[in-house]
Scaffold this motif. Sequence first.
Motif, PDB file in Angstrom:
ATOM      1  N   ALA A  19       0.826  -1.207   0.000  1.00 40.79           N
ATOM      2  CA  ALA A  19       0.000   0.000   0.000  1.00 40.79           C
ATOM      3  C   ALA A  19       0.860   1.258   0.000  1.00 40.79           C
ATOM      4  O   ALA A  19       0.520   2.252  -0.648  1.00 40.79           O
ATOM      5  CB  ALA A  19      -0.933  -0.002   1.211  1.00 40.79           C
ATOM      6  N   GLU A  20       1.963   1.217   0.719  1.00 34.26           N
ATOM      7  CA  GLU A  20       2.872   2.367   0.739  1.00 34.26           C
ATOM      8  C   GLU A  20       3.423   2.657  -0.652  1.00 34.26           C
ATOM      9  O   GLU A  20       3.563   3.822  -1.055  1.00 34.26           O
ATOM     10  CB  GLU A  20       4.010   2.115   1.729  1.00 34.26           C
ATOM     11  N   SER A  22       1.912   1.876  -3.496  1.00 31.34           N
ATOM     12  CA  SER A  22       0.825   2.264  -4.393  1.00 31.34           C
ATOM     13  C   SER A  22       0.229   3.631  -4.060  1.00 31.34           C
ATOM     14  O   SER A  22      -0.102   4.402  -4.962  1.00 31.34           O
ATOM     15  CB  SER A  22      -0.291   1.216  -4.356  1.00 31.34           C
ATOM     16  N   TYR A  23       0.087   3.924  -2.751  1.00 28.47           N
ATOM     17  CA  TYR A  23      -0.651   5.118  -2.352  1.00 28.47           C
ATOM     18  C   TYR A  23       0.177   6.139  -1.572  1.00 28.47           C
ATOM     19  O   TYR A  23      -0.304   7.243  -1.309  1.00 28.47           O
ATOM     20  CB  TYR A  23      -1.862   4.716  -1.496  1.00 28.47           C
ATOM     21  N   SER A  27      -0.824   7.797   3.377  1.00 29.17           N
ATOM     22  CA  SER A  27      -2.159   7.870   2.787  1.00 29.17           C
ATOM     23  C   SER A  27      -3.195   7.330   3.770  1.00 29.17           C
ATOM     24  O   SER A  27      -2.860   6.689   4.780  1.00 29.17           O
ATOM     25  CB  SER A  27      -2.208   7.055   1.497  1.00 29.17           C
ATOM     26  N   ALA A  29      -5.156   4.950   3.067  1.00 26.76           N
ATOM     27  CA  ALA A  29      -5.091   3.492   2.915  1.00 26.76           C
ATOM     28  C   ALA A  29      -4.103   2.891   3.910  1.00 26.76           C
ATOM     29  O   ALA A  29      -4.405   1.904   4.591  1.00 26.76           O
ATOM     30  CB  ALA A  29      -4.698   3.124   1.490  1.00 26.76           C
ATOM     31  N   THR A  30      -2.934   3.500   4.011  1.00 27.45           N
ATOM     32  CA  THR A  30      -1.922   2.962   4.939  1.00 27.45           C
ATOM     33  C   THR A  30      -2.326   3.204   6.388  1.00 27.45           C
ATOM     34  O   THR A  30      -2.019   2.391   7.263  1.00 27.45           O
ATOM     35  CB  THR A  30      -0.537   3.569   4.673  1.00 27.45           C
TER      36      THR A  30
END
Length: 255
Positions: A19-20, A22-23, A27, A29-30
């Motif tokens: 996730a780190e 990608s976003y 973020s 998400a993270t």
Amino acid sequence: MEVSVFGSLDYTYNVLKNAEKSYGPYSLATLFIKYNILTTALDLKINNTNEAIMLGEEVEKAVKLLQEHYQVANRKSISSVKKYMGAEKSIFKGREVLAYNQEKYKELYSMSGEEIQSKVFTLCDEVATNIITGKVYMYAINANMEPVIYLQPIPFQDLIFGRQKLKVNNGRIAHPVLLHKHDLIAVGAGEVIFVKNEKNDKVEGLIINNKSGHYQPSGKTLKTVKQAFLDNLKLKPENIICVEVEKNWGRDEDV
């Protein structure tokens, strides 16, 4: 072959790494994955006594991960939540509290406040049996040092986009409505995640923060909030984890 209890943590840390990439490392998400890591670590600690010491270290590691996220990531400015603000520092029964403006409440929340009271409870062991492990709930601590919760988890979309889905008949649900019957007075407020035992019949741990844009409690209120949950659920102090979302919400005061 015995499987290590750390396996699920390793998996979630790998999800975080992806996730780190990608976003971005800070973020939303993270952030949610980091909360998941903390919830998983606390759950494992509570339900695996043989590994409790090492898992306690994993809990501390996850807390530091979350705190670092909040320290670095930019959150909404004070002005962006100003139209919902209405809480002022006050003294009630000799205690420093935050009192939400009665007129603003009538304008924005009184109808939804009336309608949801059947799902608003002062927390106790009996109420806690209806809690779902790992879900995020809104809480407020009233002037009598009692945790009050809305027994409806916050939808995942609301954790990302702000509380838009958590409604009743198009009326928004916010922290002041939890204190509809408590003079709109809060000692502390925020979000709470509950962790139950393996039998799923008793709450054994909590993760609490001070995320309330309406009351904007300082991080220092978490000590009082923790004591309120301790007194009402009789938990082990080490199983109540505090995460400071905002240090003072722009206030110089301790409340």
